[in-house]
Design a protein around this motif. Structure first.
Motif, PDB file in Angstrom:
ATOM      1  N   ASP A 118       0.846  -1.191   0.000  1.00  0.00           N
ATOM      2  CA  ASP A 118       0.000   0.000   0.000  1.00  0.00           C
ATOM      3  C   ASP A 118       0.884   1.245   0.000  1.00  0.00           C
ATOM      4  OD1 ASP A 118      -1.798   2.032   0.416  1.00  0.00           O
ATOM      5  OD2 ASP A 118      -2.503   1.311   2.363  1.00  0.00           O
ATOM      6  N   PRO A 119       0.816   2.077  -1.042  1.00  0.00           N
ATOM      7  CA  PRO A 119       1.667   3.271  -1.068  1.00  0.00           C
ATOM      8  C   PRO A 119       1.378   4.223   0.092  1.00  0.00           C
ATOM      9  CG  PRO A 119       0.051   3.334  -2.844  1.00  0.00           C
ATOM     10  CD  PRO A 119      -0.014   1.971  -2.258  1.00  0.00           C
ATOM     11  N   ALA A 120       0.140   4.249   0.570  1.00  0.00           N
ATOM     12  CA  ALA A 120      -0.185   5.113   1.711  1.00  0.00           C
ATOM     13  C   ALA A 120       0.522   4.621   2.974  1.00  0.00           C
ATOM     14  CB  ALA A 120      -1.692   5.158   1.929  1.00  0.00           C
ATOM     15  N   ALA A 121       0.625   3.301   3.144  1.00  0.00           N
ATOM     16  CA  ALA A 121       1.341   2.747   4.299  1.00  0.00           C
ATOM     17  C   ALA A 121       2.824   3.076   4.211  1.00  0.00           C
ATOM     18  CB  ALA A 121       1.130   1.240   4.362  1.00  0.00           C
TER      19      ALA A 121
ATOM     20  N   PRO B 131       6.099  -0.633  11.385  1.00  0.00           N
ATOM     21  CA  PRO B 131       4.997  -0.843  10.438  1.00  0.00           C
ATOM     22  C   PRO B 131       5.269  -1.961   9.431  1.00  0.00           C
ATOM     23  CG  PRO B 131       5.449   1.496  10.713  1.00  0.00           C
ATOM     24  CD  PRO B 131       6.550   0.762  11.417  1.00  0.00           C
ATOM     25  N   GLU B 132       6.526  -2.135   9.053  1.00  0.00           N
ATOM     26  CA  GLU B 132       6.881  -3.240   8.156  1.00  0.00           C
ATOM     27  C   GLU B 132       6.536  -4.573   8.810  1.00  0.00           C
ATOM     28  OE1 GLU B 132      10.959  -5.194   6.219  1.00  0.00           O
ATOM     29  OE2 GLU B 132      10.972  -3.088   6.857  1.00  0.00           O
ATOM     30  N   LEU B 133       6.895  -4.710  10.089  1.00  0.00           N
ATOM     31  CA  LEU B 133       6.584  -5.936  10.817  1.00  0.00           C
ATOM     32  C   LEU B 133       5.081  -6.121  10.990  1.00  0.00           C
ATOM     33  CD1 LEU B 133       9.363  -5.958  13.554  1.00  0.00           C
ATOM     34  CD2 LEU B 133       9.012  -7.668  11.762  1.00  0.00           C
ATOM     35  N   GLU B 134       4.378  -5.038  11.269  1.00  0.00           N
ATOM     36  CA  GLU B 134       2.933  -5.155  11.449  1.00  0.00           C
ATOM     37  C   GLU B 134       2.257  -5.628  10.163  1.00  0.00           C
ATOM     38  OE1 GLU B 134       2.229  -1.890  15.027  1.00  0.00           O
ATOM     39  OE2 GLU B 134       2.080  -1.230  12.930  1.00  0.00           O
ATOM     40  N   ALA B 135       2.766  -5.180   9.012  1.00  0.00           N
ATOM     41  CA  ALA B 135       2.204  -5.639   7.742  1.00  0.00           C
ATOM     42  C   ALA B 135       2.453  -7.129   7.537  1.00  0.00           C
ATOM     43  CB  ALA B 135       2.806  -4.833   6.591  1.00  0.00           C
ATOM     44  N   VAL B 136       3.663  -7.579   7.840  1.00  0.00           N
ATOM     45  CA  VAL B 136       3.996  -8.998   7.664  1.00  0.00           C
ATOM     46  C   VAL B 136       3.204  -9.858   8.649  1.00  0.00           C
ATOM     47  CG1 VAL B 136       5.837 -10.719   7.753  1.00  0.00           C
ATOM     48  CG2 VAL B 136       6.297  -8.464   6.798  1.00  0.00           C
ATOM     49  N   PHE B 137       3.165  -9.441   9.901  1.00  0.00           N
ATOM     50  CA  PHE B 137       2.473 -10.239  10.918  1.00  0.00           C
ATOM     51  C   PHE B 137       0.963 -10.254  10.667  1.00  0.00           C
ATOM     52  CE2 PHE B 137       6.041  -9.311  14.214  1.00  0.00           C
ATOM     53  CZ  PHE B 137       6.874 -10.176  13.524  1.00  0.00           C
ATOM     54  N   GLY B 138       0.425  -9.151  10.152  1.00  0.00           N
ATOM     55  CA  GLY B 138      -0.986  -9.129   9.798  1.00  0.00           C
ATOM     56  C   GLY B 138      -1.307 -10.124   8.697  1.00  0.00           C
TER      57      GLY B 138
ATOM     58  N   ARG C 221       3.200   6.713   5.230  1.00  0.00           N
ATOM     59  CA  ARG C 221       3.072   6.900   6.678  1.00  0.00           C
ATOM     60  C   ARG C 221       4.333   6.472   7.405  1.00  0.00           C
ATOM     61  NH1 ARG C 221      -2.139   4.836   5.682  1.00  0.00           N
ATOM     62  NH2 ARG C 221      -1.503   2.757   6.392  1.00  0.00           N
ATOM     63  N   ALA C 222       4.963   5.394   6.942  1.00  0.00           N
ATOM     64  CA  ALA C 222       6.147   4.865   7.621  1.00  0.00           C
ATOM     65  C   ALA C 222       7.396   5.674   7.330  1.00  0.00           C
ATOM     66  CB  ALA C 222       6.368   3.402   7.227  1.00  0.00           C
ATOM     67  N   HIS C 223       7.499   6.227   6.108  1.00  0.00           N
ATOM     68  CA  HIS C 223       8.759   6.829   5.693  1.00  0.00           C
ATOM     69  C   HIS C 223       8.651   8.309   5.322  1.00  0.00           C
ATOM     70  CE1 HIS C 223      11.044   3.084   5.753  1.00  0.00           C
ATOM     71  NE2 HIS C 223       9.932   2.509   5.341  1.00  0.00           N
ATOM     72  N   GLY C 224       7.451   8.841   5.301  1.00  0.00           N
ATOM     73  CA  GLY C 224       7.295  10.263   5.037  1.00  0.00           C
ATOM     74  C   GLY C 224       7.608  10.679   3.620  1.00  0.00           C
ATOM     75  N   VAL C 225       7.528   9.750   2.669  1.00  0.00           N
ATOM     76  CA  VAL C 225       7.840  10.016   1.265  1.00  0.00           C
ATOM     77  C   VAL C 225       6.689   9.491   0.406  1.00  0.00           C
ATOM     78  CG1 VAL C 225       9.449   9.580  -0.632  1.00  0.00           C
ATOM     79  CG2 VAL C 225      10.318   9.792   1.700  1.00  0.00           C
ATOM     80  N   VAL C 226       6.259  10.298  -0.550  1.00  0.00           N
ATOM     81  CA  VAL C 226       5.246   9.826  -1.492  1.00  0.00           C
ATOM     82  C   VAL C 226       5.897   8.858  -2.474  1.00  0.00           C
ATOM     83  CG1 VAL C 226       3.639  10.512  -3.320  1.00  0.00           C
ATOM     84  CG2 VAL C 226       3.925  11.954  -1.290  1.00  0.00           C
TER      85      VAL C 226
ATOM     86  N   GLY D  10       8.962   5.305  17.493  1.00  0.00           N
ATOM     87  CA  GLY D  10       8.374   4.388  16.517  1.00  0.00           C
ATOM     88  C   GLY D  10       9.327   4.140  15.374  1.00  0.00           C
ATOM     89  N   HIS D  11      10.072   3.039  15.444  1.00  0.00           N
ATOM     90  CA  HIS D  11      11.055   2.728  14.421  1.00  0.00           C
ATOM     91  C   HIS D  11      10.357   2.384  13.110  1.00  0.00           C
ATOM     92  CE1 HIS D  11      14.376   0.742  12.327  1.00  0.00           C
ATOM     93  NE2 HIS D  11      15.194   1.300  13.203  1.00  0.00           N
ATOM     94  N   ARG D  12      10.978   2.767  11.989  1.00  0.00           N
ATOM     95  CA  ARG D  12      10.357   2.571  10.677  1.00  0.00           C
ATOM     96  C   ARG D  12      10.121   1.102  10.345  1.00  0.00           C
ATOM     97  NH1 ARG D  12      15.685   3.597  10.127  1.00  0.00           N
ATOM     98  NH2 ARG D  12      16.940   2.315   8.725  1.00  0.00           N
TER      99      ARG D  12
END
Length: 363
Positions: free
Chosen positions: A110-113, A217-224, A116-121, A212-214
Motif C-alpha cells: 500500500d503506497p499510503a502505508a 509498520p513493516e513488521l505489522e504488515a507482515v504479521f498481519g 506513513r512509515a517513511h514520510g515520502v510519497v 516508533g522505528h520505521r
C-alpha cells in the motif's frame, strides 16, 4: 573474474556503503557470478573505499554507466537510501534484469502505508503489486517467480524469523508483540556521526527511534498477513558497542498454556531440522540441565556465532508464571539482514542453489 555455470552479470547501485561492500564481498565468492559492476555517483577508488577487497580487481563504475548497460545485467541490487530505487527500478526491469531492492521502497503493498512509515510519497506505486517481500524462508515460492524483490529490513527479517512459527501456530490469540533489539553500529551507515565514534560508543549503548522505528509498520504488515488480523508491534532499538550483528528478543503473552518443549516442537516443525530443514535457520534445542534460576547460557544463541554468516540462530523459553513466550534471535545485520539474504533471493529467483555463495559459517 571467472564464474561458475552461469557467469552472471550483476550490478550493485550504492556500492560504497557497508551493505554494498558486503554484497561485493559475497558476490566475489559466488560460483555463478562472472562480472560485478559496483556503481556510485561520485569519483572514488574502490580499493580505498573497501580496502578489505583490495586485489579483487573490482572498480567503481558510475550510476549513469550502469544504467546504460542495463540490458547486459542479469540482476541489479539497490543499496541506496529510501526513495532512490523507486525512481530507477523500472529502467532495469524493462531491460530484463531482476531487481533486488535492499531499501524500503517496495516493502509495502500500500503506497499510503509506505508514506506513513517513511514520510515520502511513492514515485512508482504501479510496481508495488508485483514486488515480492523477500523473506525467503516464508515466501520462497513467490520469490522464485519474482522479477522485483523487496529485501526486508535487518531488524524486520530477524523478528520475522523469530516470530513466524509462533504466529503461524498461535496467531489467533496474539494481538501484540514486544521486540527489543540491539544492532551493531554498521546499521547506522557510513555517514560520520560523533555519537557513533569509537570513543563515544565504546563501553556504552545508544537507544534510538523509540517514538516508533520505521521497521515497526513493516513488521505489522507482515504479521498481519501471517495471522489475518492486526498485530501491534512495540519495537525498541539500540546500537551496541560492536560493529555488526543483531541481538533480538521478542516477548509474546499467550492466552493458552505452553512450555519450552512445546515451543521447540513448534519451531522445529516450522523450520525443519538437520538436512531436511531450512539451511540458514537453526533452533537451539539444548536441554535445560540446571536448577531454577541457574544461569544456563547455552540455552540461547550468541551473537558471535553468526557474525560473518547468513545464518539466523533462534532460542526459546517460557515464563510460566506470566505465560510469556521469549524468543531470542541473532543475525549479522550486514549478511542475513541485508546482503546475504539479497543473494539468497537472487539465487531462488534465478533457479540457482539457494545456498550458493553463502555457505560460510561465522567468523
Amino acid at each position: 573474474m571467472s564464474g561458475g555455470g552461469r557467469d552472471l552479470v550483476v550490478g550493485v547501485v550504492g556500492a560504497a556503503g557497508y551493505t554494498g561492500g558486503e554484497l561485493c564481498r559475497l558476490l566475489l565468492g559466488h560460483p555463478d557470478v562472472g562480472t560485478i559492476l559496483p556503481a556510485v555517483r561520485d569519483d572514488r577508488s574502490f580499493e580505498r573505499t573497501h580496502p578489505n577487497l583490495a586485489g579483487s580487481g573490482l572498480v567503481f563504475t558510475t550510476v549513469d554507466e550502469l544504467e546504460a548497460r542495463a540490458v547486459d545485467l542479469d540482476v541489479v541490487f539497490f543499496c541506496t537510501p529510501t526513495g532512490h530505487a523507486m525512481l530507477a527500478a523500472r529502467h532495469y526491469l524493462d531491460a530484463g534484469a531482476v531487481v533486488v531492492d535492499l531499501s524500503a521502497d517496495f516493502r509495502f503493498a500500500d503506497p499510503a502505508a509506505f508514506e506513513r512509515a517513511h514520510g515520502v510519497v511513492h514515485a512508482a506505486p504501479e510496481l508495488l503489486d508485483e514486488a515480492v517481500y523477500g523473506a525467503t524462508e516464508l515466501n520462497r515460492d513467490l520469490v522464485r517467480k519474482a522479477r522485483l524483490i523487496a529485501n526486508p529490513g535487518c531488524y524486520a527479517l530477524t523478528a520475522v524469523l523469530a516470530l513466524a512459527p509462533l504466529l503461524d501456530a498461535r496467531g489467533d490469540g496474539i494481538h501484540d508483540v514486544a521486540v527489543h533489539a540491539v544492532n551493531g553500529t554498521t546499521g547506522a551507515g557510513t555517514t560520520p556521526k560523533k555519537d557513533l565514534a569509537h570513543a563515544e560508543v565504546f563501553g556504552s549503548m545508544l537507544a534510538y527511534s523509540l517514538e516508533g522505528h520505521r521497521h515497526g509498520p513493516e513488521l505489522e504488515a507482515v504479521f498481519g498477513a501471517l495471522t489475518g488480523h492486526e498485530v501491534g508491534v512495540d519495537l525498541n532499538t539500540t546500537h551496541g558497542n560492536f560493529a555488526r550483528g543483531i541481538h533480538l528478543q521478542a516477548n509474546v503473552r499467550l492466552t493458552g498454556p505452553t512450555s519450552r518443549a512445546e515451543l521447540l516442537e513448534t519451531y522445529t516443525r516450522f523450520y525443519g531440522a538437520g538436512h531436511d530443514g531450512e539451511f540458514f535457520v537453526l533452533v537451539n534445542d539444548n536441554a535445560r540441565t540446571g536448577k531454577i534460576n541457574d544461569k544456563q547460557y547455552d540455552l540461547y544463541p550468541r551473537l558471535a556465532d553468526v557474525v560473518g554468516s547468513n545464518f539466523c540462530h533462534l532460542g526459546l523459553d517460557h515464563d510460566a508464571d506470566r505465560n510469556v513466550v521469549k524468543v531470542v534471535a541473532v543475525t549479522d545485520n550486514l549478511v542475513k539482514g541485508a546482503a546475504g539474504s539479497a543473494i539468497q533471493n537472487m539465487n531462488v529467483a534465478l533457479g540457482l542453489p539457494e545456498t550458493a555463495g553463502l555457505r560460510a559459517y561465522a567468523l
